[in-house]
Structure formats: structure tokens, C-alpha cells
Motif scaffolding. Structure first.
Motif: not given
Lengths: 116, 111
Positions: A3-8, A19-22, A67-78, A106-113
Motif C-alpha cells: 500500500g506504500v507507493t514510491q516513484t520513480p 534528484v527528488t524521490l517521492r 519533507q512531508q506535505f499536508p496530503d501526507l506524501h513525502s519527498e526525499l531530496n538528494l 510497511f515498506f514501499g518497493p523502493g527507488t533504485r538510484l
């Protein structure tokens, strides 16, 4: 499916870039955690947000921010990426206090950088 | 400090039981978890145990906790080829905090 989604799913970039991971947590989960998985360091906790506020910090470099936004999604900036930042970045979420999943991440599928 | 250790590799035959071991150092560990990671996939939460429990059973999975020795084990009964994966032990001081992971144990199940 957690149920946790990650892009890309995959990201290939060059040294010095940014880069920004979502991440979108499971429905109803307020807490988001970021982890890095690399061959030399294993799985390491980076940072946690709860309902928009930073709650805990781990081994997160100053070049990284989240950061975590009001809609609760989060972004990781590298930023200012280095070869050593190549890794799998996972997002996890957990439920609020009082909910059964409070103690479970619960973990998402991950982003491979890949940094070239 | 916090440290979680696991053996790196375990090989079993299909139908046998597998036992994956883990030791941790943090005496304030309250929750102990087992996660499974298949190739190219994320981490799947298998089960967890609260530190005041000695044992937890969930279908083919049995978790044993020896708090005195800070030793945790995961037993998989009737191991199948689909159980081949990396298994991570993790601990948390509370249920609402970061997980500290072990290095992972690669389980190989042969037919």
C-alpha cells in the motif's frame, strides 16, 4: 502489495546533480520513514516524519533533505550527488497511535538510484 | 549502541525447517521484527514480537525470543523454494521509532 507507493522505480543521474524521490504512505498512516540500503552500509534509517513534522533523524547527510506535505506524501531530496549515494531508497509508513499498525512499518518497493 | 547481527547465509532442502538467528545489543529494544526481501522487491513484514513475549507463532513461522541473551530466532516450518530470500531482523526501542536492521541472512532453499 504493502500500500506504500514510491516513484520513480529507477533513477540514473550524474555526479553533482539533484534528484527528488517521492513516497505516498498507506491510507490513514501519518508516519513516514526513509531508509537507505547499500552494499557497504546495509539498511540505514535516514529520517522520520509524523503528520507533517520531522520526528527523528538518523544518518542523513546534510546534502539530503526531506519533507512531508499536508496530503501526507513525502519527498526525499538528494543534492550534490556522489557516486557513493548510489543505493536503494525505501520509504515506509506506519499507523497513528491507537491503531493496530502503530507498531508496524510497511515498506514501499523502493527507488533504485544510480549515480554515474 | 545499537547493533543487530545475523549470519550471512543459510541453505536448506525443501520440506526441512529453517532457523534464522539474530542477536542484538540494545537492552531497551521493545519490538523485534522479521522482514523478508525478495530480489528486486521491497521489504515485507513477516512478523514481530514484543519484548515481554517468549514466543509467537504465525502459521509456518515461529519466533523465539531470549531476552536475557538478546537472541531472536525465526523458524520456518516446511520450507519451500518460494521462501528463498533475504531475511532481516530489526529492532525498535518503541513501536513508533526507527528500525535498526541486521545485515540480513540469505536463505537458499533447494528442491
Amino acid at each position: 502489495d504493502s500500500g506504500v507507493t514510491q516513484t520513480p522505480k529507477h533513477l540514473i543521474t550524474a555526479t553533482g546533480q539533484r534528484v527528488t524521490l517521492r513516497c505516498s504512505p498507506r491510507s490513514g498512516d501519518l508516519s513516514v520513514y526513509w531508509y537507505q540500503q547499500s552494499l557497504d552500509q546495509g539498511l540505514q534509517f535516514l529520517i522520520q516524519y509524523y503528520n507533517g513534522e520531522e520526528r527523528a533523524k538518523g544518518n542523513i547527510l546534510e546534502r539530503f533533505s526531506a519533507q512531508q506535505f499536508p496530503d501526507l506524501h513525502s519527498e526525499l531530496n538528494l543534492s550534490s550527488l556522489e557516486l557513493g549515494d548510489s543505493a536503494l531508497y525505501f520509504c515506509a509508513s506506519s499507523g497513528p497511535p491507537g491503531r493496530g499498525s502503530y507498531n508496524e512499518q510497511f515498506f514501499g518497493p523502493g527507488t533504485r538510484l544510480t549515480v554515474l | 549502541g545499537e547493533d543487530v547481527e545475523q549470519s550471512l547465509f543459510l541453505s536448506v532442502r525443501e520440506g526441512d525447517s529453517s532457523v534464522i538467528n539474530c542477536t542484538y545489543t540494545d537492552s531497551s529494544s521493545t519490538y523485534l521484527y522479521w522482514y523478508k526481501q525478495e530480489p528486486g522487491a521491497g521489504l515485507q513484514l513477516l512478523t514481530y514480537i514484543f519484548s515481554n513475549m517468549d514466543m509467537k507463532q504465525d502459521q509456518r513461522l515461529t519466533v523465539l525470543l531470549n531476552k536475557k541473551d538478546k537472541h531472536l530466532s525465526l523458524r520456518i516450518a516446511d520450507t519451500q523454494t518460494g521462501d528463498s530470500a533475504i531475511y532481516f531482523c530489526a529492532e525498535s526501542s518503541t513501536g513508533f521509532q526507527k528500525l535498526v536492521f541486521g545485515t540480513g541472512t540469505r536463505l537458499l532453499v533447494s528442491p
